[in-house]
Design a protein around this motif. Structure first.
Motif, mmCIF file in Angstrom:
data_model
loop_
_atom_site.group_PDB
_atom_site.id
_atom_site.type_symbol
_atom_site.label_atom_id
_atom_site.label_comp_id
_atom_site.label_asym_id
_atom_site.label_seq_id
_atom_site.Cartn_x
_atom_site.Cartn_y
_atom_site.Cartn_z
ATOM 1 N N THR A 192 0.797 -1.314 -0.103
ATOM 2 C CA THR A 192 0.019 0.047 -0.097
ATOM 3 C C THR A 192 0.797 1.254 -0.023
ATOM 4 O O THR A 192 0.252 2.337 -0.203
ATOM 5 C CB THR A 192 -0.917 -0.019 1.362
ATOM 6 N N LEU A 193 2.179 1.167 0.455
ATOM 7 C CA LEU A 193 2.986 2.216 0.305
ATOM 8 C C LEU A 193 3.659 2.362 -0.950
ATOM 9 O O LEU A 193 5.059 2.416 -1.062
ATOM 10 C CB LEU A 193 4.032 2.144 1.491
ATOM 11 N N THR A 194 2.694 2.718 -1.991
ATOM 12 C CA THR A 194 3.516 2.920 -3.342
ATOM 13 C C THR A 194 3.397 4.568 -3.733
ATOM 14 O O THR A 194 4.177 4.715 -4.803
ATOM 15 C CB THR A 194 2.938 1.919 -4.343
ATOM 16 N N ASP A 195 2.608 5.247 -3.403
ATOM 17 C CA ASP A 195 2.303 6.523 -3.739
ATOM 18 C C ASP A 195 3.441 7.446 -2.986
ATOM 19 O O ASP A 195 3.563 7.412 -1.937
ATOM 20 C CB ASP A 195 0.944 7.001 -3.425
ATOM 21 N N PRO A 196 4.113 8.153 -3.696
ATOM 22 C CA PRO A 196 5.296 8.829 -3.294
ATOM 23 C C PRO A 196 4.741 10.201 -2.054
ATOM 24 O O PRO A 196 5.432 10.341 -1.182
ATOM 25 C CB PRO A 196 5.914 9.597 -4.297
ATOM 26 N N THR A 197 3.711 10.636 -2.478
ATOM 27 C CA THR A 197 2.952 11.630 -1.495
ATOM 28 C C THR A 197 2.775 10.970 -0.117
ATOM 29 O O THR A 197 2.933 11.348 0.844
ATOM 30 C CB THR A 197 1.825 12.170 -2.149
ATOM 31 N N MET A 198 2.250 9.826 -0.333
ATOM 32 C CA MET A 198 1.800 8.854 0.717
ATOM 33 C C MET A 198 3.022 8.869 1.824
ATOM 34 O O MET A 198 3.019 8.801 2.789
ATOM 35 C CB MET A 198 1.027 7.655 0.736
ATOM 36 N N ILE A 199 4.187 8.305 1.198
ATOM 37 C CA ILE A 199 5.469 7.912 1.825
ATOM 38 C C ILE A 199 5.845 9.084 2.633
ATOM 39 O O ILE A 199 6.237 9.193 3.594
ATOM 40 C CB ILE A 199 6.582 7.511 0.826
ATOM 41 N N THR A 200 5.718 10.352 2.125
ATOM 42 C CA THR A 200 6.371 11.679 2.287
ATOM 43 C C THR A 200 5.477 12.032 3.639
ATOM 44 O O THR A 200 5.942 12.494 4.608
ATOM 45 C CB THR A 200 6.356 12.545 1.247
ATOM 46 N N ASP A 201 4.099 11.943 3.463
ATOM 47 C CA ASP A 201 3.239 12.002 4.539
ATOM 48 C C ASP A 201 3.298 11.286 5.711
ATOM 49 O O ASP A 201 3.563 11.733 6.848
ATOM 50 C CB ASP A 201 1.667 11.982 4.305
ATOM 51 N N VAL A 202 3.619 9.889 5.440
ATOM 52 C CA VAL A 202 3.854 9.111 6.608
ATOM 53 C C VAL A 202 5.147 9.291 7.343
ATOM 54 O O VAL A 202 5.295 9.318 8.521
ATOM 55 C CB VAL A 202 4.004 7.628 6.064
ATOM 56 N N LYS A 203 6.102 9.700 6.530
ATOM 57 C CA LYS A 203 7.478 10.046 7.319
ATOM 58 C C LYS A 203 7.324 11.319 8.052
ATOM 59 O O LYS A 203 7.897 11.392 9.089
ATOM 60 C CB LYS A 203 8.709 10.330 6.191
ATOM 61 N N GLN A 204 6.677 12.202 7.404
ATOM 62 C CA GLN A 204 6.591 13.699 8.196
ATOM 63 C C GLN A 204 5.683 13.474 9.366
ATOM 64 O O GLN A 204 5.929 14.073 10.357
ATOM 65 C CB GLN A 204 5.601 14.590 7.236
ATOM 66 N N LEU A 205 4.650 12.632 9.384
ATOM 67 C CA LEU A 205 3.807 12.225 10.642
ATOM 68 C C LEU A 205 4.710 11.722 11.603
ATOM 69 O O LEU A 205 4.410 11.992 12.915
ATOM 70 C CB LEU A 205 2.664 11.543 10.243
ATOM 71 N N SER A 206 5.492 10.867 11.210
ATOM 72 C CA SER A 206 6.296 10.004 12.003
ATOM 73 C C SER A 206 7.260 10.824 12.805
ATOM 74 O O SER A 206 7.506 10.918 14.113
ATOM 75 C CB SER A 206 7.030 8.723 11.313
ATOM 76 N N THR A 207 8.014 11.819 11.942
ATOM 77 C CA THR A 207 8.822 12.574 12.600
ATOM 78 C C THR A 207 8.231 13.616 13.605
ATOM 79 O O THR A 207 8.760 13.958 14.738
ATOM 80 C CB THR A 207 9.525 13.342 11.378
ATOM 81 N N GLU A 208 6.790 14.077 13.217
ATOM 82 C CA GLU A 208 6.299 15.020 14.137
ATOM 83 C C GLU A 208 5.846 14.357 15.473
ATOM 84 O O GLU A 208 6.073 14.969 16.631
ATOM 85 C CB GLU A 208 4.886 15.500 13.389
ATOM 86 N N ILE A 209 5.385 13.101 15.339
ATOM 87 C CA ILE A 209 5.126 12.355 16.583
ATOM 88 C C ILE A 209 6.522 12.257 17.528
ATOM 89 O O ILE A 209 6.455 12.259 18.646
ATOM 90 C CB ILE A 209 4.476 10.984 16.399
ATOM 91 N N ALA A 210 7.650 12.056 16.554
ATOM 92 C CA ALA A 210 8.902 11.558 17.506
ATOM 93 C C ALA A 210 9.336 12.908 18.349
ATOM 94 O O ALA A 210 9.761 12.917 19.254
ATOM 95 C CB ALA A 210 9.874 11.117 16.536
ATOM 96 N N ILE A 211 9.007 14.149 17.521
ATOM 97 C CA ILE A 211 9.379 15.462 18.380
ATOM 98 C C ILE A 211 8.597 15.708 19.514
ATOM 99 O O ILE A 211 9.030 16.155 20.556
ATOM 100 C CB ILE A 211 9.100 16.476 17.058
ATOM 101 N N ARG A 212 6.997 15.543 19.266
ATOM 102 C CA ARG A 212 6.323 15.684 20.546
ATOM 103 C C ARG A 212 6.739 14.640 21.557
ATOM 104 O O ARG A 212 6.518 15.223 22.829
ATOM 105 C CB ARG A 212 4.994 15.105 19.992
ATOM 106 N N GLY A 213 7.218 13.626 21.420
ATOM 107 C CA GLY A 213 7.604 12.555 22.328
ATOM 108 C C GLY A 213 9.103 12.737 22.805
ATOM 109 O O GLY A 213 9.566 11.797 23.672
ATOM 110 N N HIS A 214 9.903 13.627 22.259
ATOM 111 C CA HIS A 214 11.202 13.875 22.684
ATOM 112 C C HIS A 214 12.052 12.531 22.182
ATOM 113 O O HIS A 214 12.838 12.103 23.096
ATOM 114 C CB HIS A 214 11.454 14.091 23.999
ATOM 115 N N VAL A 215 11.756 12.122 20.996
ATOM 116 C CA VAL A 215 12.443 10.763 20.536
ATOM 117 C C VAL A 215 13.128 11.264 19.202
ATOM 118 O O VAL A 215 12.839 11.921 18.511
ATOM 119 C CB VAL A 215 11.468 9.668 20.436
ATOM 120 N N SER A 216 14.314 10.628 18.993
ATOM 121 C CA SER A 216 14.925 10.884 17.944
ATOM 122 C C SER A 216 14.931 9.814 16.946
ATOM 123 O O SER A 216 15.066 8.691 17.631
ATOM 124 C CB SER A 216 16.572 11.367 18.184
ATOM 125 N N ILE A 217 14.797 9.949 15.538
ATOM 126 C CA ILE A 217 14.771 8.946 14.743
ATOM 127 C C ILE A 217 15.930 9.047 13.844
ATOM 128 O O ILE A 217 16.001 9.974 12.778
ATOM 129 C CB ILE A 217 13.524 8.931 13.877
#
Length: 65
Positions: A29-54
């Motif tokens: 299901t992760l074939t669309d480049p915009t979806m991949i970018t959105d998932v990475k961006q959302l993961s990064t935002e969640i990590a920042i809120r949780g004080h976690v580094s990726i």
């Protein structure tokens, strides 16, 4: 990679996790480049809120490392 150790009163530690998130039934299901970018961006935002580094994040068609 950042090797900062956390300190407690009587401890010193560095926790690292290797997390793999897979789609249900490993469907591609992760074939669309915009979806991949959105998932990475959302993961990064969640990590920042949780004080976690990726340090690394990669995607494939059916999972995220």
């Amino acid at each position: 990679m950042n090797n900062r150790y956390e300190h407690g009163n009587h401890s010193k530690y560095l926790l690292r996790y290797h997390l793999i998130l897979a789609t249900k039934y490993r469907r591609e299901t992760l074939t669309d480049p915009t979806m991949i970018t959105d998932v990475k961006q959302l993961s990064t935002e969640i990590a920042i809120r949780g004080h976690v580094s990726i340090p690394y994040m990669e995607t494939d068609r059916d999972h995220i490392h």
